[in-house]
Design a protein around this motif. Structure first.
Motif, short mmCIF file in Angstrom:
data_model
loop_
_atom_site.label_atom_id
_atom_site.label_comp_id
_atom_site.label_asym_id
_atom_site.label_seq_id
_atom_site.Cartn_x
_atom_site.Cartn_y
_atom_site.Cartn_z
N GLN A 93 12.56 -3.23 -44.29
CA GLN A 93 11.66 -2.42 -43.45
C GLN A 93 12.40 -1.36 -42.63
O GLN A 93 11.82 -0.35 -42.25
N LEU A 101 20.36 -6.37 -48.09
CA LEU A 101 18.96 -5.97 -48.00
C LEU A 101 18.14 -7.23 -47.73
O LEU A 101 18.19 -8.18 -48.52
N GLY A 125 1.31 -1.60 -32.47
CA GLY A 125 2.17 -1.53 -33.67
C GLY A 125 3.39 -0.64 -33.48
O GLY A 125 4.37 -0.76 -34.20
N ASP A 126 3.34 0.26 -32.47
CA ASP A 126 4.50 1.12 -32.20
C ASP A 126 5.65 0.30 -31.62
O ASP A 126 5.44 -0.79 -31.09
N ARG A 146 28.70 -8.72 -35.10
CA ARG A 146 28.85 -9.22 -36.47
C ARG A 146 29.93 -8.41 -37.19
O ARG A 146 29.94 -7.19 -37.12
N VAL A 170 5.63 -7.15 -33.43
CA VAL A 170 6.61 -6.50 -34.32
C VAL A 170 5.84 -5.68 -35.37
O VAL A 170 5.28 -6.24 -36.33
N GLY A 171 5.77 -4.38 -35.18
CA GLY A 171 5.14 -3.49 -36.16
C GLY A 171 3.72 -3.89 -36.50
O GLY A 171 2.92 -4.25 -35.63
N TYR A 172 3.42 -3.85 -37.80
CA TYR A 172 2.07 -4.08 -38.32
C TYR A 172 2.10 -5.32 -39.22
O TYR A 172 3.18 -5.75 -39.63
N VAL A 179 25.99 -3.22 -47.95
CA VAL A 179 25.01 -3.75 -46.98
C VAL A 179 24.17 -4.81 -47.67
O VAL A 179 24.01 -4.80 -48.89
N THR A 193 12.21 -9.60 -41.78
CA THR A 193 12.76 -10.94 -41.54
C THR A 193 13.31 -11.07 -40.12
O THR A 193 13.72 -10.06 -39.51
N ALA A 243 13.54 -3.44 -30.30
CA ALA A 243 13.00 -4.58 -31.06
C ALA A 243 12.73 -5.76 -30.14
O ALA A 243 13.44 -5.98 -29.15
N GLU A 244 11.71 -6.52 -30.49
CA GLU A 244 11.29 -7.65 -29.65
C GLU A 244 12.23 -8.85 -29.75
O GLU A 244 12.53 -9.51 -28.74
N LEU A 295 27.45 -12.70 -42.62
CA LEU A 295 26.01 -12.69 -42.83
C LEU A 295 25.36 -13.42 -41.66
O LEU A 295 25.85 -14.48 -41.24
C1 FAD Z 1 6.11 0.87 -39.60
C2 FAD Z 1 7.16 -0.02 -39.00
C3 FAD Z 1 7.00 -0.45 -37.70
C4 FAD Z 1 7.97 -1.29 -37.14
N1 FAD Z 1 7.79 -1.70 -35.85
C5 FAD Z 1 8.68 -2.57 -35.31
C6 FAD Z 1 8.50 -3.08 -33.99
O1 FAD Z 1 7.54 -2.77 -33.29
N2 FAD Z 1 9.44 -3.94 -33.53
C7 FAD Z 1 10.54 -4.33 -34.27
O2 FAD Z 1 11.35 -5.13 -33.80
N3 FAD Z 1 10.74 -3.85 -35.50
C8 FAD Z 1 9.84 -3.00 -36.05
N4 FAD Z 1 10.04 -2.52 -37.32
C9 FAD Z 1 11.27 -2.93 -38.04
C10 FAD Z 1 11.04 -4.27 -38.69
O3 FAD Z 1 10.90 -5.29 -37.75
C11 FAD Z 1 12.21 -4.66 -39.60
O4 FAD Z 1 11.74 -5.71 -40.34
C12 FAD Z 1 13.49 -5.10 -38.94
O5 FAD Z 1 13.99 -4.13 -38.13
C13 FAD Z 1 14.59 -5.37 -39.98
O6 FAD Z 1 14.25 -6.48 -40.72
P1 FAD Z 1 14.33 -6.42 -42.29
O7 FAD Z 1 14.29 -7.83 -42.76
O8 FAD Z 1 13.30 -5.51 -42.84
O9 FAD Z 1 15.81 -5.85 -42.53
P2 FAD Z 1 16.35 -4.72 -43.50
O10 FAD Z 1 15.59 -3.45 -43.29
O11 FAD Z 1 16.45 -5.24 -44.88
O12 FAD Z 1 17.83 -4.57 -42.90
C14 FAD Z 1 18.05 -3.94 -41.65
C15 FAD Z 1 19.55 -3.96 -41.35
O13 FAD Z 1 19.98 -5.29 -41.05
C16 FAD Z 1 20.98 -5.74 -41.98
N5 FAD Z 1 20.65 -7.13 -42.28
C17 FAD Z 1 19.44 -7.63 -42.64
N6 FAD Z 1 19.50 -8.96 -42.76
C18 FAD Z 1 20.78 -9.32 -42.49
C19 FAD Z 1 21.46 -10.58 -42.45
N7 FAD Z 1 20.83 -11.72 -42.69
N8 FAD Z 1 22.77 -10.57 -42.11
C20 FAD Z 1 23.43 -9.41 -41.84
N9 FAD Z 1 22.82 -8.19 -41.86
C21 FAD Z 1 21.51 -8.15 -42.18
C22 FAD Z 1 20.83 -4.83 -43.19
O14 FAD Z 1 22.03 -4.72 -43.91
C23 FAD Z 1 20.42 -3.52 -42.53
O15 FAD Z 1 21.56 -2.87 -42.03
C24 FAD Z 1 9.11 -1.69 -37.90
C25 FAD Z 1 9.26 -1.24 -39.22
C26 FAD Z 1 8.30 -0.42 -39.77
C27 FAD Z 1 8.47 0.03 -41.19
#
Ligand code: FAD
Length: 289
Positions: A35, A31, A191-192, A161, A101-103, A29, A111, A123-124, A166
């Protein structure tokens, strides 16, 4: 809990990343902001053999206006997109959705590419991409392709995908003249994840709606367009009565797409409320349904 053991890779470019994805197979996977992936690994809901960290891949972090399109690199953090003037001007619906989107801490790391790839039904960003006629750009080791948002989301946490592809970019048509957009959602607390959400765009000629896009999410297994609600608005006066009718159609669509339980029924009602609110805001009607 701690994650199961995995091998760690930190490529510096997209080409290194897609080569790794092709070599390592479907148990690997990427990263991004971590989140969603890191909690899933810590809970052992995900047990990847290899983690490919995208955080050194600088070429994927950008927001660019390209003619009629707004292009956003997959590694752009939610907070960077949120503060971008290009996003505010070119994609106001996205600008409205991002603060939901979250906090702040989530958005500082999470991202836009991660949100789209993860495809959480609540998700939004997937909902915004649908209503905005957006496109997801995928890069494999040998080729790239552009997938319209409508064809990209398959089901809860599932997309079209391929494992060796990617997400590299999201594209949204930049706001045109006489185009108005709005995003609205209902949450139990700020934030929920949303219980229900609506993203809408309308192109107006005076009070006549020439084109409408309505996407709903949160209450459904996958975000979806409401074509019947859209067509009941097009070529008509965008009055309060028309908005209420579109909202009722969206509610009925959400009810039939849900699981029919009491909670799903209530959430379908919330979808109708959110569609009504977003349409009223986009049409400048004011007041809630
Ligand atoms: C407390 C909390 C509250 C949240 N509330 C919300 C909310 O209200 N709304 C909302 O939409 N989200 C929410 N989230 C989730 C947040 O938006 C994440 O950031 C999002 O879901 C995933 O983005 P990331 O960059 O962190 O991806 P990661 O956690 O790093 O990856 C998530 C998944 O996507 C895959 N992935 C990531 N980037 C790529 C890429 N470029 N190409 C292919 N695969 C990829 C990864 O392999 C993994 O399977 C919340 C998270 C937390 C911790």
């Amino acid at each position: 809990m701690k994650p199961a053991p995995f091998r760690y890779h930190a490529p510096n470019s997209v080409s290194e990343t897609v080569t790794l994805l092709a070599e390592l197979g479907e148990d690997a996977v990427v990263l991004a902001g971590g989140q969603s992936l890191v909690p899933m690994m810590n809970l052992r809901l995900a047990r990847p053999s290899d983690v490919i960290d995208l955080n050194r891949v600088q070429e994927l972090a950008y927001v660019e206006a390209r003619g009629e399109w707004l292009a956003i690199g997959a590694m752009t953090r939610h907070s960077e997109a949120e503060s971008s003037a290009e996003v505010r001007n070119g994609a106001p619906m996205l600008a409205q959705a991002l603060p939901h989107v979250g906090y702040p801490a989530t958005r500082a790391r999470g991202t836009v590419g991660g949100s789209i790839a993860h495809a959480d039904p609540a998700a939004e960003l997937p909902c915004v991409l649908l209503a905005g006629d957006g496109v997801v750009v995928l890069q494999g080791s040998n080729s790239s392709r552009e997938v319209p948002a409508e064809d990209f989301f398959d089901g809860p946490f599932t997309t079209r995908r391929e494992a060796d592809e990617l997400v590299v970019e999201l594209r949204l048509p930049r706001r045109g003249d006489h185009e108005f957009a709005a995003f609205d959602e209902c949450v139990a607390k700020s934030g929920d994840f949303a219980l229900a959400m609506a993203a809408v765009t309308v192109v107006m000629d005076g009070r006549t709606c020439l084109r409408a896009r309505i996407a709903i999410g949160g209450a459904l297994p996958v975000p979806m367009r409401c074509r019947d609600a859209e067509s009941c608005l097009e070529e008509r006066d965008l009055s309060r009565a028309a908005v209420d009718k579109a909202a009722s159609i969206a509610e009925a669509q959400a009810r039939s797409a849900g699981d029919g339980s009491g909670t799903a029924e209530f959430r379908a009602h919330l979808v109708g409320v959110e569609v009504g609110r977003a349409l009223a805001a986009a049409a400048g009607l004011g007041g809630a349904r």
